[in-house]
Design a protein around this motif. Structure first.
Motif, PDB file in Angstrom:
ATOM      1  N   LYS A   1      18.494   7.237  10.321  1.00 27.10           N
ATOM      2  CA  LYS A   1      17.841   5.979  10.673  1.00 27.10           C
ATOM      3  C   LYS A   1      18.334   4.828   9.806  1.00 27.10           C
ATOM      4  O   LYS A   1      18.302   3.676  10.219  1.00 27.10           O
ATOM      5  CB  LYS A   1      16.311   6.115  10.496  1.00 27.10           C
ATOM      6  CG  LYS A   1      15.644   6.958  11.560  1.00 27.10           C
ATOM      7  CD  LYS A   1      15.631   6.244  12.900  1.00 27.10           C
ATOM      8  CE  LYS A   1      14.853   7.022  13.935  1.00 27.10           C
ATOM      9  NZ  LYS A   1      14.886   6.382  15.259  1.00 27.10           N
ATOM     10  N   ASN A   2      18.740   5.138   8.585  1.00 25.70           N
ATOM     11  CA  ASN A   2      19.148   4.091   7.660  1.00 25.70           C
ATOM     12  C   ASN A   2      20.649   3.841   7.662  1.00 25.70           C
ATOM     13  O   ASN A   2      21.110   2.846   7.125  1.00 25.70           O
ATOM     14  CB  ASN A   2      18.700   4.432   6.240  1.00 25.70           C
ATOM     15  CG  ASN A   2      17.187   4.359   6.098  1.00 25.70           C
ATOM     16  OD1 ASN A   2      16.581   3.416   6.574  1.00 25.70           O
ATOM     17  ND2 ASN A   2      16.592   5.357   5.471  1.00 25.70           N
ATOM     18  N   ARG A   3      21.407   4.747   8.225  1.00 19.19           N
ATOM     19  CA  ARG A   3      22.859   4.629   8.205  1.00 19.19           C
ATOM     20  C   ARG A   3      23.346   3.891   9.455  1.00 19.19           C
ATOM     21  O   ARG A   3      22.913   4.186  10.559  1.00 19.19           O
ATOM     22  CB  ARG A   3      23.501   6.009   8.121  1.00 19.19           C
ATOM     23  CG  ARG A   3      24.964   5.950   7.736  1.00 19.19           C
ATOM     24  CD  ARG A   3      25.483   7.308   7.279  1.00 19.19           C
ATOM     25  NE  ARG A   3      26.772   7.139   6.651  1.00 19.19           N
ATOM     26  CZ  ARG A   3      26.950   6.812   5.384  1.00 19.19           C
ATOM     27  NH1 ARG A   3      25.899   6.618   4.615  1.00 19.19           N
ATOM     28  NH2 ARG A   3      28.150   6.671   4.873  1.00 19.19           N
ATOM     29  N   LEU A   4      24.239   2.958   9.257  1.00 15.96           N
ATOM     30  CA  LEU A   4      24.757   2.162  10.361  1.00 15.96           C
ATOM     31  C   LEU A   4      26.257   2.340  10.501  1.00 15.96           C
ATOM     32  O   LEU A   4      26.975   2.474   9.513  1.00 15.96           O
ATOM     33  CB  LEU A   4      24.461   0.677  10.132  1.00 15.96           C
ATOM     34  CG  LEU A   4      23.001   0.236  10.118  1.00 15.96           C
ATOM     35  CD1 LEU A   4      22.907  -1.237   9.757  1.00 15.96           C
ATOM     36  CD2 LEU A   4      22.327   0.511  11.459  1.00 15.96           C
ATOM     37  N   SER A   5      26.690   2.302  11.737  1.00 16.68           N
ATOM     38  CA  SER A   5      28.122   2.298  12.028  1.00 16.68           C
ATOM     39  C   SER A   5      28.473   0.911  12.566  1.00 16.68           C
ATOM     40  O   SER A   5      27.859   0.437  13.523  1.00 16.68           O
ATOM     41  CB  SER A   5      28.466   3.375  13.059  1.00 16.68           C
ATOM     42  OG  SER A   5      29.851   3.380  13.326  1.00 16.68           O
TER      43      SER A   5
ATOM     44  N   GLU B   1      15.899   1.239  17.374  1.00 14.09           N
ATOM     45  CA  GLU B   1      15.719   2.460  16.583  1.00 14.09           C
ATOM     46  C   GLU B   1      16.007   2.279  15.097  1.00 14.09           C
ATOM     47  O   GLU B   1      15.506   3.039  14.268  1.00 14.09           O
ATOM     48  CB  GLU B   1      16.618   3.571  17.141  1.00 14.09           C
ATOM     49  CG  GLU B   1      16.238   4.006  18.554  1.00 14.09           C
ATOM     50  CD  GLU B   1      17.167   5.070  19.103  1.00 14.09           C
ATOM     51  OE1 GLU B   1      18.226   5.328  18.473  1.00 14.09           O
ATOM     52  OE2 GLU B   1      16.835   5.649  20.163  1.00 14.09           O
ATOM     53  N   LYS B   2      16.820   1.288  14.763  1.00 15.11           N
ATOM     54  CA  LYS B   2      17.228   1.107  13.367  1.00 15.11           C
ATOM     55  C   LYS B   2      16.958  -0.320  12.904  1.00 15.11           C
ATOM     56  O   LYS B   2      17.760  -0.922  12.187  1.00 15.11           O
ATOM     57  CB  LYS B   2      18.722   1.433  13.209  1.00 15.11           C
ATOM     58  CG  LYS B   2      19.106   2.842  13.642  1.00 15.11           C
ATOM     59  CD  LYS B   2      20.599   3.093  13.440  1.00 15.11           C
ATOM     60  CE  LYS B   2      20.992   4.512  13.839  1.00 15.11           C
ATOM     61  NZ  LYS B   2      22.424   4.781  13.597  1.00 15.11           N
ATOM     62  N   SER B   3      15.838  -0.849  13.316  1.00 13.74           N
ATOM     63  CA  SER B   3      15.545  -2.263  13.077  1.00 13.74           C
ATOM     64  C   SER B   3      15.542  -2.617  11.594  1.00 13.74           C
ATOM     65  O   SER B   3      16.067  -3.654  11.188  1.00 13.74           O
ATOM     66  CB  SER B   3      14.206  -2.647  13.715  1.00 13.74           C
ATOM     67  OG  SER B   3      13.162  -1.855  13.193  1.00 13.74           O
ATOM     68  N   GLU B   4      14.951  -1.753  10.773  1.00 18.19           N
ATOM     69  CA  GLU B   4      14.856  -2.043   9.342  1.00 18.19           C
ATOM     70  C   GLU B   4      16.233  -1.989   8.686  1.00 18.19           C
ATOM     71  O   GLU B   4      16.574  -2.844   7.854  1.00 18.19           O
ATOM     72  CB  GLU B   4      13.906  -1.060   8.652  1.00 18.19           C
ATOM     73  CG  GLU B   4      13.480  -1.477   7.257  1.00 18.19           C
ATOM     74  CD  GLU B   4      12.729  -2.806   7.235  1.00 18.19           C
ATOM     75  OE1 GLU B   4      12.856  -3.530   6.221  1.00 18.19           O
ATOM     76  OE2 GLU B   4      12.028  -3.124   8.208  1.00 18.19           O
TER      77      GLU B   4
ATOM     78  N   TYR C   1      20.993  -4.911   6.634  1.00 14.43           N
ATOM     79  CA  TYR C   1      22.421  -5.198   6.744  1.00 14.43           C
ATOM     80  C   TYR C   1      22.665  -6.701   6.859  1.00 14.43           C
ATOM     81  O   TYR C   1      23.572  -7.239   6.217  1.00 14.43           O
ATOM     82  CB  TYR C   1      23.032  -4.489   7.949  1.00 14.43           C
ATOM     83  CG  TYR C   1      24.497  -4.818   8.124  1.00 14.43           C
ATOM     84  CD1 TYR C   1      25.464  -4.183   7.356  1.00 14.43           C
ATOM     85  CD2 TYR C   1      24.915  -5.805   9.024  1.00 14.43           C
ATOM     86  CE1 TYR C   1      26.804  -4.511   7.478  1.00 14.43           C
ATOM     87  CE2 TYR C   1      26.254  -6.140   9.149  1.00 14.43           C
ATOM     88  CZ  TYR C   1      27.192  -5.493   8.389  1.00 14.43           C
ATOM     89  OH  TYR C   1      28.518  -5.832   8.495  1.00 14.43           O
ATOM     90  N   LEU C   2      21.857  -7.366   7.653  1.00 19.67           N
ATOM     91  CA  LEU C   2      22.030  -8.809   7.827  1.00 19.67           C
ATOM     92  C   LEU C   2      21.847  -9.547   6.502  1.00 19.67           C
ATOM     93  O   LEU C   2      22.596 -10.475   6.187  1.00 19.67           O
ATOM     94  CB  LEU C   2      21.045  -9.342   8.869  1.00 19.67           C
ATOM     95  CG  LEU C   2      21.243  -8.821  10.299  1.00 19.67           C
ATOM     96  CD1 LEU C   2      20.185  -9.407  11.227  1.00 19.67           C
ATOM     97  CD2 LEU C   2      22.632  -9.139  10.820  1.00 19.67           C
ATOM     98  N   ALA C   3      20.867  -9.106   5.719  1.00 21.26           N
ATOM     99  CA  ALA C   3      20.658  -9.718   4.396  1.00 21.26           C
ATOM    100  C   ALA C   3      21.854  -9.455   3.485  1.00 21.26           C
ATOM    101  O   ALA C   3      22.308 -10.353   2.763  1.00 21.26           O
ATOM    102  CB  ALA C   3      19.376  -9.172   3.772  1.00 21.26           C
TER     103      ALA C   3
END
Length: 315
Positions: A22-26, A225-228, A233-235
């Motif tokens: 949930k915390n990992r982004l691609s 699903e990964k809003s947080e 990431y945006l910050a």
């Protein structure tokens, strides 16, 4: 009881993996200048998996399938994707503004009227350089031609690949080129002895505000699903932009280290004029709509047949 214990144990052991997912982004990046601020995150944050693509056409299928959560795209490509694929992406922010300019070694250039009868080699057919240049020229009463040079028009030629355009100006093969950064910096650096100069900044002609050149979008399902994680990431990306602008030499070294398509020296030299920003979609909406309307009026299909609706912009 033993069976229940084993089920609960298995569930507990799987929890960290679930949370990590949930915390990992691609994140998909385009090899080249739009990826410059991301070099800081590649270097300093292990929670992100970056995939580098040579073009948006290779990146988009993975975004639609959810194989990457976020992607960097040109504004009209993002709009077209939203319109043509069930509105399943969301624009998060403008991360790059206009840095396209006209360069020449022609000492006779005085103003845009000087371009009549001339050939301008342009980076990016069907992309922002072409449409923005057409808009600026037509606003000044100058007609664009695609058929060949003629006395009262400006002929746009797309025959030279983007990476070779600056070299064509320096070598004398081209007299006028229209390119974004860092190709403009390359032309100025290598063409110093041959009198290459920047003669028209499209951002200044467009004014008073600049126009978007690059946007960050999310797969709609990933955003839910990964809003947080995406919020974080945006910050972090906003901080990366600030760091890049304040540390161009160090940023250049990271870009070269992570093979993002540019040398350290060219990257460092181009950052001050690269127009890297972070403007959230809600704030950038009017800016985006004005640019997309230019595309739409020239060719509706360039944005997918209509301007995106309000759901295109992250609230």
């Amino acid at each position: 009881m033993k069976k229940l214990f084993l089920i609960l144990t298995a569930a507990f052991l799987s929890l960290p993996l679930f949370c990590a997912g949930k915390n990992r982004l691609s994140i998909g990046l385009l090899n080249g200048p739009s990826s410059i601020p991301s070099a800081y995150l590649i270097e300093n944050n292990s929670n992100y998996d970056f995939q580098i693509f040579s073009g948006a056409d290779l990146e988009i299928p993975k975004l639609l399938k959810g194989e990457i959560d976020l992607a960097v795209l040109p504004p009209n490509a993002a709009a077209k994707l939203w319109n043509k694929n069930g509105q399943n992406i969301v624009m998060l922010a403008v991360i790059g503004e206009g840095n396209i300019a006209l360069y020449t070694s022609d000492s006779d250039y005085k103003n845009l009227e000087s371009l009549k009868g001339k050939t301008v080699y342009c980076a990016g057919r069907g992309a922002t350089p072409e449409y923005m240049f057409r808009y600026i020229l037509e606003k000044n009463g100058i007609t664009v031609s695609y058929e060949g040079p003629s006395p009262n028009t400006v002929y746009l030629d797309f025959s030279i690949p983007n990476p070779e355009i600056a070299g064509a100006l320096v070598s004398g093969k081209a007299s006028y080129i229209l390119v974004p950064e860092p190709f403009g910096t390359v032309a100025l650096t290598k063409g110093k002895s041959s009198g290459v100069k920047k003669v028209c900044d499209l951002s200044l002609e467009y004014g008073p505000e600049n126009y978007p050149l690059t946007v960050l979008v999310a797969n709609k399902k990933s955003l839910a699903e990964k809003s947080e994680a995406i919020k974080n990431y945006l910050a972090n990306y906003e901080k990366a932009v600030k760091w890049t602008l304040e540390n161009p030499v160090e940023a250049g070294n990271l870009v070269e280290k992570h093979t993002l398509g540019l040398t350290a020296s060219i990257t460092a030299a181009s950052i001050p004029s690269g127009a890297y920003v972070f403007t959230p979609a809600k704030k950038a909406r009017s800016q985006m709509e004005k640019l997309l309307d230019i595309f739409y009026k020239k060719d509706p299909d360039s944005v997918g047949g209509k301007l995106p609706g309000e759901d295109f912009y992250q609230k």
